[in-house]
Write an enzyme that holds these catalytic residues in place. Structure first.
Site, mmCIF file in Angstrom:
data_model
loop_
_atom_site.group_PDB
_atom_site.id
_atom_site.type_symbol
_atom_site.label_atom_id
_atom_site.label_comp_id
_atom_site.label_asym_id
_atom_site.label_seq_id
_atom_site.Cartn_x
_atom_site.Cartn_y
_atom_site.Cartn_z
ATOM 1 N N ARG A 53 57.735 29.829 -24.104
ATOM 2 C CA ARG A 53 58.187 29.991 -22.721
ATOM 3 C C ARG A 53 58.639 31.431 -22.521
ATOM 4 O O ARG A 53 59.352 31.970 -23.355
ATOM 5 C CB ARG A 53 59.328 29.025 -22.404
ATOM 6 C CG ARG A 53 59.360 28.626 -20.940
ATOM 7 C CD ARG A 53 60.437 27.579 -20.669
ATOM 8 N NE ARG A 53 59.951 26.212 -20.769
ATOM 9 C CZ ARG A 53 60.659 25.152 -20.419
ATOM 10 N NH1 ARG A 53 61.876 25.310 -19.959
ATOM 11 N NH2 ARG A 53 60.165 23.938 -20.533
ATOM 12 N N SER A 111 58.864 24.035 -16.556
ATOM 13 C CA SER A 111 59.803 23.004 -16.125
ATOM 14 C C SER A 111 60.723 23.491 -15.006
ATOM 15 O O SER A 111 60.265 23.817 -13.919
ATOM 16 C CB SER A 111 60.600 22.503 -17.333
ATOM 17 O OG SER A 111 61.338 21.361 -16.981
ATOM 18 N N ASP A 161 62.784 17.333 -11.259
ATOM 19 C CA ASP A 161 62.637 18.792 -11.386
ATOM 20 C C ASP A 161 61.162 19.160 -11.165
ATOM 21 O O ASP A 161 60.323 18.274 -10.998
ATOM 22 C CB ASP A 161 63.211 19.284 -12.721
ATOM 23 C CG ASP A 161 62.371 18.899 -13.921
ATOM 24 O OD1 ASP A 161 61.572 17.942 -13.819
ATOM 25 O OD2 ASP A 161 62.512 19.536 -14.980
ATOM 26 N N ASP A 174 58.505 19.938 -12.778
ATOM 27 C CA ASP A 174 57.398 19.307 -13.518
ATOM 28 C C ASP A 174 57.652 17.818 -13.732
ATOM 29 O O ASP A 174 56.945 17.164 -14.499
ATOM 30 C CB ASP A 174 57.136 20.017 -14.846
ATOM 31 C CG ASP A 174 58.290 19.881 -15.830
ATOM 32 O OD1 ASP A 174 59.449 19.796 -15.377
ATOM 33 O OD2 ASP A 174 58.040 19.857 -17.056
ATOM 34 N N ASP A 222 59.791 15.945 -15.254
ATOM 35 C CA ASP A 222 60.150 15.281 -16.514
ATOM 36 C C ASP A 222 61.650 15.013 -16.597
ATOM 37 O O ASP A 222 62.118 14.396 -17.554
ATOM 38 C CB ASP A 222 59.649 16.057 -17.744
ATOM 39 C CG ASP A 222 60.306 17.415 -17.929
ATOM 40 O OD1 ASP A 222 60.953 17.909 -16.981
ATOM 41 O OD2 ASP A 222 60.169 18.002 -19.018
ATOM 42 N N ARG A 223 62.420 15.484 -15.596
ATOM 43 C CA ARG A 223 63.863 15.242 -15.623
ATOM 44 C C ARG A 223 64.304 14.721 -14.251
ATOM 45 O O ARG A 223 63.606 14.892 -13.260
ATOM 46 C CB ARG A 223 64.610 16.525 -15.978
ATOM 47 C CG ARG A 223 64.100 17.084 -17.306
ATOM 48 C CD ARG A 223 64.859 18.285 -17.787
ATOM 49 N NE ARG A 223 65.320 19.104 -16.709
ATOM 50 C CZ ARG A 223 66.471 19.779 -16.717
ATOM 51 N NH1 ARG A 223 67.245 19.730 -17.768
ATOM 52 N NH2 ARG A 223 66.828 20.507 -15.696
ATOM 53 N N SER A 283 70.868 16.975 -20.754
ATOM 54 C CA SER A 283 70.377 17.823 -19.662
ATOM 55 C C SER A 283 69.386 17.044 -18.787
ATOM 56 O O SER A 283 68.278 17.478 -18.536
ATOM 57 C CB SER A 283 69.741 19.082 -20.227
ATOM 58 O OG SER A 283 68.793 18.746 -21.221
#
EC number: 2.7.1.106
Length: 588
Positions: free
Chosen positions: A73, A175, A332, A334, A336-337, A436
């Site tokens: 990243r 993300s 979020d 992408d 995934d959260r 998180s």
């Protein structure tokens, strides 16, 4: 890698002072200008060269990206330590080399590629373009590639890897990072993110093939190669079908009077959350119009991270008040959260922390298992997992209810790999999380998943609503039954790696060499665990039970009063994070 870069520069730069006096830098400049075929990033390096910006050139060209807690990243832009066309081609060449070594059937099984909606005009760099280049490198080597034809939630890639029995997959995403960033997230054949030693070995392979191969830049292959397949419809159908395994009250969902607002934070989530709600029998959630469509500039939020709470949820909270919706769900970019907010009696909004949501999910998934289990199901076969910096609430629930709880190093890659081991040994995993706001309900995907988490929260809220209980009231009930768990997590920004290193080294040599602090203010420290060095004072042999993680800093302090506090560096952002929790027994 060292070749003479002279004489190979563009004619307009032939007289430029690229004899910088630093042979390593001269070599790197020569390589970049020879290998990069993206006019915009090539021009960025040429401009720096023209203006004699040697320090910036060195920063950009003389180091490489390494695998953090979520793959590679970095910021988008020119340079070997940034995300751009060339570094993605190099990374994929390294992946190819490593996978060819690991799998004799690589060219039968193929590779999955997905992407989010990020992009940067100044580098003509977008997730979609990087995904096409990733596919092109592999197609040019006769590897079948499952390339999604449009943006998808990150969990779709690990899901597809398992479903299609591919050897690996890559998701192009950063993300919830700032808009300047992008990333390259790698999943292994087991559907979990790669852990060591694969990450180290892939980096070695990348180093061995940095020059683009013939065909690596040929992104036309994506349109012409018979080896390219689009898994979108098939994977979306299978994923939604699998969601039914964690839906327990479809009938009740279809009748609920609760209204939900969903924001996808300018990312990929909108269509997929709408579909998930349909699968669970709900009316569609109300989307936040300004945030439902992809926007790589994330123009309505100061940062695209729903974890930041009320300040970034402003638009969704106002819409919910207007629409008379009590619950806001935020995925979020992408997807995934998941962040969740609930309107309270007094008109304030309660934004739940990741740890509080995990208490609710843990209670809910176990409660649903208990009510739906077969007669011979054994509670001792049930597992829940969390990362070591997350709340110990699941541990408390497990102790009281008789199932197993395990913790892993920070990062969902460790959770995914461990779940795979447990499943292969006939165990059942109901829920896993990281504080998180990363949650996994069920085990259809081996990574955190905001789409399934959103619809599970909706079902939980609808069920509680029939008894006139809010999510916040239920959270208190969970704490009353299993013990209050009060945590505080936050972070400091620090952009200087040497400062970070000296902070942690000072803690390791506090009053004298090799001595950790014995007090923090007036509070006595009972035990120290240092996962970076592998030390744990609470163990008879003084060795940490969690595997050593030399590349990242992490020290945990257990206090005499029962508080546990951890300080660690983020694997994805320039942050020093801290986590503190007090756990009480149920009667306290």
């Amino acid at each position: 890698m060292a070749e003479n870069a002279e004489g190979d520069l563009n004619s307009n730069l032939l007289h430029a002072p690229y004899h910088t006096g630093d042979p390593q830098l001269d070599t790197a400049i020569g390589q970049w200008l020879r290998w990069d075929k993206n006019p915009k990033t090539k021009e960025q390096i040429e401009n720096l060269l023209r203006n004699g910006m040697n320090k910036e050139l060195r920063d950009r060209l003389c180091c490489r990206m390494t695998f953090g807690t979520a793959g590679l990243r970095s910021a988008m832009g020119a340079g070997f330590c940034y995300i751009n066309d060339l570094t993605v081609i190099q990374s994929t060449q390294g992946m190819y080399k490593y996978l060819e070594r690991c799998f004799s059937n690589f060219k039968q099984r193929g590779f999955v590629v997905g992407y989010d909606t990020r992009g940067q005009v100044t580098s003509s760099c977008s997730s979609q373009r990087l995904a096409k280049l990733t596919a092109a490198v592999l197609l040019a080597k006769d590897v079948p590639v499952y390339l999604f034809s449009r943006y998808v939630p990150t969990p779709f890639v690990p899901y597809a890897v398992q479903e299609l029995k591919a050897v690996a997959g890559v998701m192009i995403t950063a993300s919830h990072n700032r808009k300047e960033d992008n990333g390259y997230k790698v999943y292994w054949e087991n559907g979990a993110q790669i852990t060591s030693p694969h990450d180290k070995e892939i980096l070695k392979c990348i180093e061995e093939c940095v020059e683009p191969w013939n065909g690596s830049w040929n992104d036309n292959l994506v349109d012409t190669s018979p080896l390219k397949r689009d898994p979108l419809q098939d994977i979306c159908r299978r994923y939604m079908e699998d969601l039914k395994k964690i839906c327990f009250y479809r009938e009740l969902n279809s009748k609920t009077t609760l209204k939900f607002v969903h924001t996808s934070f300018h990312g990929v989530g909108h269509d997929y959350v709408q579909l998930a709600f349909q699968v669970f029998g709900f009316k569609p959630p109300i989307p936040v119009p300004e945030q439902k469509d992809p926007d790589p500039d994330f123009s309505t939020v100061k940062c695209p991270n729903p974890e930041e709470g009320e300040s970034v949820l402003e638009l969704s909270l106002r819409l919910a008040e207007k629409e008379n919706a009590r619950i806001v769900l935020a995925t979020d970019p992408d997807a995934d959260r998941l962040a969740v907010a609930e309107l309270q009696e007094n008109g304030d909004w309660k934004v739940f922390t990741g740890n509080e949501l995990a208490a609710l999910f843990g209670w809910w998934m176990f409660d649903c298992w208990k009510k739906n289990k077969s007669r011979n199901a054994d509670v001792k076969n049930i597992y829940m997992l969390a990362t070591t910096v997350s709340s110990k609430i699941l541990k408390a629930i497990a102790l009281k209810e008789g199932f197993h709880f395990e913790e892993t190093l920070p990062g969902f890659k460790w959770i995914g790999s461990r779940i795979k081991d447990l499943l292969e040994n006939g165990k059942e995993v109901l829920f896993a999380f990281e504080e998180s706001i990363g949650f996994l309900c069920g085990t259809s995907v081996l990574d955190k998943d905001g789409v399934s988490a959103a619809v599970v929260v909706a079902e939980m809220a609808s069920y509680l609503e029939t008894m006139n209980i809010t999510l916040k009231q239920q959270l208190i009930k969970v704490y009353e039954k299993y013990g209050y768990h009060i945590s505080k997590t936050s972070y400091f920004l620090c952009y200087d790696p040497t400062t970070i290193k000296s902070i942690f080294e000072r803690l390791r040599n506090f009053d004298s060499p090799k001595e950790y602090p014995k007090f923090c203010g007036t509070f006595a420290i009972l035990h120290i665990r240092d996962v970076t060095t592998g030390y744990d004072s609470s163990q008879p042999n003084k060795k940490s039970v969690l595997p050593v993680s030399k590349n990242s800093q992490m020290i945990t302090f257990s206090f005499q009063n029962g508080c546990v506090a951890t300080l660690r560096t983020s694997g994805t952002e320039p942050k020093i994070k801290y986590y503190a929790e007090m756990c009480a027994s149920p009667d306290q």
